[in-house]
Scaffold this active site. Structure first.
Site, PDB file in Angstrom:
ATOM      1  N   ILE A  48       3.120   9.618 -14.689  1.00  0.00           N
ATOM      2  CA  ILE A  48       1.900  10.412 -14.742  1.00  0.00           C
ATOM      3  C   ILE A  48       1.833  11.217 -13.448  1.00  0.00           C
ATOM      4  O   ILE A  48       1.914  10.643 -12.354  1.00  0.00           O
ATOM      5  CB  ILE A  48       0.648   9.520 -14.873  1.00  0.00           C
ATOM      6  CG1 ILE A  48       0.792   8.574 -16.079  1.00  0.00           C
ATOM      7  CG2 ILE A  48      -0.600  10.375 -14.982  1.00  0.00           C
ATOM      8  CD1 ILE A  48       0.881   9.250 -17.421  1.00  0.00           C
ATOM      9  N   LYS A  90       4.902  -5.364 -11.769  1.00  0.00           N
ATOM     10  CA  LYS A  90       4.183  -4.788 -12.903  1.00  0.00           C
ATOM     11  C   LYS A  90       4.304  -5.656 -14.156  1.00  0.00           C
ATOM     12  O   LYS A  90       3.385  -5.715 -14.974  1.00  0.00           O
ATOM     13  CB  LYS A  90       4.673  -3.367 -13.176  1.00  0.00           C
ATOM     14  CG  LYS A  90       4.327  -2.394 -12.053  1.00  0.00           C
ATOM     15  CD  LYS A  90       2.819  -2.361 -11.795  1.00  0.00           C
ATOM     16  CE  LYS A  90       2.425  -1.403 -10.705  1.00  0.00           C
ATOM     17  NZ  LYS A  90       0.964  -1.333 -10.502  1.00  0.00           N
ATOM     18  N   TYR A 136       9.023  -3.732  -7.649  1.00  0.00           N
ATOM     19  CA  TYR A 136       7.973  -3.015  -8.365  1.00  0.00           C
ATOM     20  C   TYR A 136       7.957  -3.417  -9.839  1.00  0.00           C
ATOM     21  O   TYR A 136       6.893  -3.703 -10.412  1.00  0.00           O
ATOM     22  CB  TYR A 136       8.211  -1.511  -8.224  1.00  0.00           C
ATOM     23  CG  TYR A 136       7.129  -0.644  -8.827  1.00  0.00           C
ATOM     24  CD1 TYR A 136       5.902  -0.472  -8.182  1.00  0.00           C
ATOM     25  CD2 TYR A 136       7.322   0.014 -10.029  1.00  0.00           C
ATOM     26  CE1 TYR A 136       4.912   0.333  -8.723  1.00  0.00           C
ATOM     27  CE2 TYR A 136       6.337   0.813 -10.587  1.00  0.00           C
ATOM     28  CZ  TYR A 136       5.136   0.971  -9.924  1.00  0.00           C
ATOM     29  OH  TYR A 136       4.158   1.757 -10.475  1.00  0.00           O
TER      30      TYR A 136
END
Length: 233
Positions: free
Chosen positions: A159, A130, A126
């Site tokens: 978030i 990114k 991941y």
């Protein structure tokens, strides 16, 4: 918005499939000028395997940047949602970053250091994906600029949205709680707060000067990592 109406057309698309992404861009252009592109598709370390993360988060984003470089209208703009995770393990060596930024998209997943057995964990897959998003936005800005358009990345922290909720309830939940405690902001973000921040100012003085950039919006989590207040998961 009061007094305004919108026509909405939807199209199910697997961003890991090049032909599907190109068809999406063509379909969008057929509806009229493509002035705004927001790419949010992605899977998290808890949600997917190493292979799926590489195909969706890394390769899928590259496909979107390529396809819409041919569809974006003059004066248009694009946003790619990357992640603070891309900052966590960067910078890599110059050779690796150059390869991630410039390798022809169809050959990206043939790079030796992107082989699943070399990557190991979904967390690393991941973060690497990114970081690649940010680098590909930089190089894509050149192609988008030829059409008088801009493209930038936003790298949010935690978030509170469906993807983050899966992570908070997953095996790295304790780490995220530590993130909340030690980050300068002292809390997680919300989509509503992010939208309010992006509306201020409504019209930046020199918006066309900002392209190929990556806005880190993580409440200071990366700062805490750099300062040694937090360790990587």
């Amino acid at each position: 918005m009061s007094g305004e109406g919108y026509d909405v057309t939807t199209r199910v698309t697997d961003v890991s499939e090049q032909e599907a992404v190109e068809a999406l861009a063509d379909a969008a252009a057929a509806l009229g000028p493509v002035t705004q592109v927001v790419h949010t598709a992605g899977v998290s370390p808890t949600q997917a395997t190493v292979e799926r993360i590489l195909h969706v988060d890394l390769l899928g984003t590259a496909f979107v940047l390529d396809a819409f470089a041919h569809a974006i209208a003059p004066g248009g703009a694009g946003i790619v949602i990357a992640s603070m995770a891309g900052q966590r393990e960067s910078p890599h060596t110059h050779e690796i970053e150059h390869a991630l930024a410039t390798t022809e998209t169809s050959q990206l997943l043939t790079l030796p250091f992107l082989q699943p057995e070399r990557i190991g964990s979904t967390v690393h897959a991941y973060a690497l994906s990114k970081r690649t998003n940010s680098l590909r936005v930089q190089t894509a800005a050149v192609a988008w600029g030829r059409r008088a358009a801009r493209v930038n990345a936003v790298s949010p922290g935690a978030i509170i949205a469906p993807l983050a909720r899966d992570e908070l309830s997953g095996p790295r939940g304790e780490w995220f709680e530590q993130v909340r405690k030690v980050s300068p902001a002292g809390r997680f973000g919300t989509p509503e707060r992010g939208r309010r921040r992006r509306r201020l100012p409504a019209r930046p003085a020199k918006p066309r000067f900002v392209t190929g950039a990556d806005l880190l919006m993580d409440g200071g989590v990366t700062a805490a990592l750099r300062a040694g207040e937090l360790t990587t998961p």
